[in-house]
Design an enzyme around this catalytic site. Structure first.
Site, PDB file in Angstrom:
ATOM      1  N   ASN A   1       0.827  -1.147  -0.220  1.00 26.89           N
ATOM      2  CA  ASN A   1       0.040   0.081  -0.068  1.00 26.89           C
ATOM      3  C   ASN A   1       0.801   1.280  -0.042  1.00 26.89           C
ATOM      4  O   ASN A   1       1.714   1.468   1.062  1.00 26.89           O
ATOM      5  CB  ASN A   1      -0.886  -0.196   1.138  1.00 26.89           C
ATOM      6  CG  ASN A   1      -2.071   0.673   1.442  1.00 26.89           C
ATOM      7  OD1 ASN A   1      -2.592   0.693   2.387  1.00 26.89           O
ATOM      8  ND2 ASN A   1      -2.602   1.083   0.148  1.00 26.89           N
TER       9      ASN A   1
ATOM     10  N   ASN B   1      -6.835  10.586   0.328  1.00 30.30           N
ATOM     11  CA  ASN B   1      -6.882   9.622  -0.852  1.00 30.30           C
ATOM     12  C   ASN B   1      -6.566   9.948  -2.162  1.00 30.30           C
ATOM     13  O   ASN B   1      -6.588  11.279  -2.157  1.00 30.30           O
ATOM     14  CB  ASN B   1      -8.347   8.964  -1.020  1.00 30.30           C
ATOM     15  CG  ASN B   1      -8.791   8.056   0.248  1.00 30.30           C
ATOM     16  OD1 ASN B   1      -7.934   7.082   0.565  1.00 30.30           O
ATOM     17  ND2 ASN B   1     -10.165   8.395   0.758  1.00 30.30           N
TER      18      ASN B   1
ATOM     19  N   CYS C   1      -5.729   5.815   7.963  1.00 29.26           N
ATOM     20  CA  CYS C   1      -4.989   4.849   7.199  1.00 29.26           C
ATOM     21  C   CYS C   1      -3.854   4.122   7.959  1.00 29.26           C
ATOM     22  O   CYS C   1      -2.876   4.675   8.466  1.00 29.26           O
ATOM     23  CB  CYS C   1      -4.542   5.660   6.029  1.00 29.26           C
ATOM     24  SG  CYS C   1      -3.431   4.367   4.859  1.00 29.26           S
ATOM     25  N   GLY C   2      -4.118   2.865   8.114  1.00 27.99           N
ATOM     26  CA  GLY C   2      -3.186   2.129   8.953  1.00 27.99           C
ATOM     27  C   GLY C   2      -1.912   1.796   8.437  1.00 27.99           C
ATOM     28  O   GLY C   2      -0.728   2.094   9.011  1.00 27.99           O
ATOM     29  N   ASN C   3      -1.810   1.326   7.117  1.00 21.31           N
ATOM     30  CA  ASN C   3      -0.464   1.306   6.564  1.00 21.31           C
ATOM     31  C   ASN C   3       0.240   2.727   6.489  1.00 21.31           C
ATOM     32  O   ASN C   3       1.473   2.371   6.561  1.00 21.31           O
ATOM     33  CB  ASN C   3      -0.659   0.632   5.050  1.00 21.31           C
ATOM     34  CG  ASN C   3      -1.120  -0.995   5.029  1.00 21.31           C
ATOM     35  OD1 ASN C   3      -1.109  -1.530   6.236  1.00 21.31           O
ATOM     36  ND2 ASN C   3      -2.000  -1.313   4.266  1.00 21.31           N
TER      37      ASN C   3
ATOM     38  N   ARG D   1     -12.337   2.591  -0.905  1.00 20.80           N
ATOM     39  CA  ARG D   1     -12.659   3.981  -1.272  1.00 20.80           C
ATOM     40  C   ARG D   1     -11.608   4.867  -1.680  1.00 20.80           C
ATOM     41  O   ARG D   1     -10.770   5.060  -0.746  1.00 20.80           O
ATOM     42  CB  ARG D   1     -13.739   4.297  -0.107  1.00 20.80           C
ATOM     43  CG  ARG D   1     -14.355   5.796  -0.025  1.00 20.80           C
ATOM     44  CD  ARG D   1     -14.975   6.119   0.944  1.00 20.80           C
ATOM     45  NE  ARG D   1     -14.184   6.191   2.225  1.00 20.80           N
ATOM     46  CZ  ARG D   1     -14.681   6.524   3.462  1.00 20.80           C
ATOM     47  NH1 ARG D   1     -15.712   6.568   3.851  1.00 20.80           N
ATOM     48  NH2 ARG D   1     -13.837   6.385   4.572  1.00 20.80           N
TER      49      ARG D   1
ATOM     50  N   CYS E   1      -4.533  -3.425   3.052  1.00 21.51           N
ATOM     51  CA  CYS E   1      -5.108  -1.950   3.900  1.00 21.51           C
ATOM     52  C   CYS E   1      -5.188  -2.239   5.361  1.00 21.51           C
ATOM     53  O   CYS E   1      -5.619  -3.298   5.655  1.00 21.51           O
ATOM     54  CB  CYS E   1      -6.639  -1.942   3.273  1.00 21.51           C
ATOM     55  SG  CYS E   1      -7.396  -0.748   4.028  1.00 21.51           S
TER      56      CYS E   1
ATOM     57  N   THR F   1      -6.401  -0.701   8.029  1.00 16.24           N
ATOM     58  CA  THR F   1      -7.596  -0.561   9.132  1.00 16.24           C
ATOM     59  C   THR F   1      -8.507  -1.629   8.452  1.00 16.24           C
ATOM     60  O   THR F   1      -9.241  -2.096   9.338  1.00 16.24           O
ATOM     61  CB  THR F   1      -8.121   0.621   8.784  1.00 16.24           C
ATOM     62  OG1 THR F   1      -8.368   0.874   7.317  1.00 16.24           O
ATOM     63  CG2 THR F   1      -7.430   1.952   9.416  1.00 16.24           C
TER      64      THR F   1
HETATM   65  N1  API Z   1      -4.930   2.182   3.165  1.00 12.44           N
HETATM   66  C1  API Z   1      -5.472   2.469   4.131  1.00 12.44           C
HETATM   67  C2  API Z   1      -6.740   2.967   4.286  1.00 12.44           C
HETATM   68  C3  API Z   1      -7.317   4.067   3.588  1.00 12.44           C
HETATM   69  C4  API Z   1      -8.562   4.572   3.763  1.00 12.44           C
HETATM   70  C5  API Z   1      -9.214   5.147   2.543  1.00 12.44           C
HETATM   71  N2  API Z   1      -9.196   4.335   1.525  1.00 12.44           N
HETATM   72  C6  API Z   1     -10.772   5.588   3.126  1.00 12.44           C
HETATM   73  O1  API Z   1     -11.323   4.997   4.165  1.00 12.44           O
HETATM   74  O2  API Z   1     -11.516   6.242   2.424  1.00 12.44           O
HETATM   75  C7  API Z   1      -5.136   1.624   5.408  1.00 12.44           C
HETATM   76  O3  API Z   1      -4.189   0.857   5.250  1.00 12.44           O
HETATM   77  O4  API Z   1      -5.883   1.759   6.364  1.00 12.44           O
END
Ligand code: API
Length: 275
Positions: free
Chosen positions: A16, A71, A80-82, A202, A211, A213
């Site tokens: 990611n 985003n 965003c966790g990563n 999203r 991802c 989260t």
């Molecule tokens: N890639 C991210 C999440 C991004 C979140 C995003 N896409 C949203 O919630 O709109 C992760 O590692 O948690």
């Protein structure tokens, strides 16, 4: 609007990928960062990434810095966790302690640099699962800093990227989740404490290689689906881009999850200047 050269570092956490920059002196506004995102994240006309991360001056007294995430389409996300693991490693390279804190919106997270390429993030919030049924599909809705739903698929279907993208998009835009929309996680359990995951994100509007989260939401959902009750657990989530470890506590009386930690890789890829 920001229109001078922007020094950045390209990083990824389990594939990611992110454009990361130090915003403490620049002080780009959230609007500037949002309007920069589509250009810089574009994979043909820009640097190319699944999102942009700015390390900014702290907005909360108990935080060492603020993480601003957008985003690729410029939209805002709760977390965003990563990206959090990447910005924590970036912060460490700038001189922040190996254990430090940062805020994303109003939440304060703790980062721990475990090794030169492994970072753990402690999430401050409690999470609970709401079950939903849309058409024939059973969905588990969980807020892990940002909006997620989780659904199970057969092992063979987890490899069918076109199918998952189509189904992910349908659910992401389903009226039930409007106006915010949601990230969509497709999981397949491999044993009681490990699972495989593909996420439709999203704001990226595609499957990503991982991802963070979403991996948390998926681990909690897999725990819930199996009706497990152990108070402390560690789950392994395998994504296309790498493996993430999720630790959590479970309170069987309130059905809530707490002490959530996301542990996994973070890597520097290259340095550049966006012109
Ligand atoms: N890639 C991210 C999440 C991004 C979140 C995003 N896409 C949203 O919630 O709109 C992760 O590692 O948690």
């Amino acid at each position: 609007m920001f229109n001078s050269a922007l020094p950045f570092i390209k990083m990824h956490g389990a594939g990611n990928d992110f454009v990361v920059f130090d915003n403490r002196k620049l002080q780009l506004s959230e609007e500037d960062i949002a309007s920069l995102a589509p250009d810089i994240c574009d994979r043909k006309f820009g640097v190319g990434s699944d999102g942009i991360l700015a390390l900014s001056i702290p907005q909360k007294p108990e935080a060492d810095y603020t993480m601003i995430y957008r985003n690729p389409d410029g939209s805002n996300a709760g977390m965003c966790g990563n990206g959090a693991r990447c910005i924590a490693l970036f912060a460490y390279s700038l001189g922040f302690d190996a254990t430090h804190t940062f805020n994303v919106h109003n939440q304060v997270y703790q980062a721990k640099i475990i090794s030169e390429d492994t970072v753990s993030i402690s999430f401050p919030m409690e999470a609970s699962i709401s079950e939903q049924q849309i058409n024939e599909r059973r969905l588990y809705q969980i807020h892990t800093g940002t909006e997620h739903i989780v659904t199970t698929v057969e092992e063979a279907d987890l490899k069918k990227s076109d199918l998952l993208k189509k189904q992910g998009k349908k659910l992401r835009y389903h009226e039930h989740f409007q106006p915010k929309g949601t990230n969509v996680n497709f999981i397949c359990g491999t044993n009681s404490k490990s699972l495989e995951l593909q996420t439709y994100e999203r704001g990226v509007e595609d499957l990503t290689l991982a991802c963070g989260t979403g991996a948390i939401a998926s681990a909690l959902a897999w725990h819930h689906i199996q009706k497990q009750h152990q108070p402390n657990a560690k789950y392994q989530v395998k994504t296309e881009g790498g493996t993430l470890n999720i630790h959590f506590s479970f309170d069987r009386n309130t059905n809530t999850y707490s002490n959530i930690k996301l542990e996994g890789p973070a890597h520097f890829v290259f340095k550049g200047t966006f012109l």
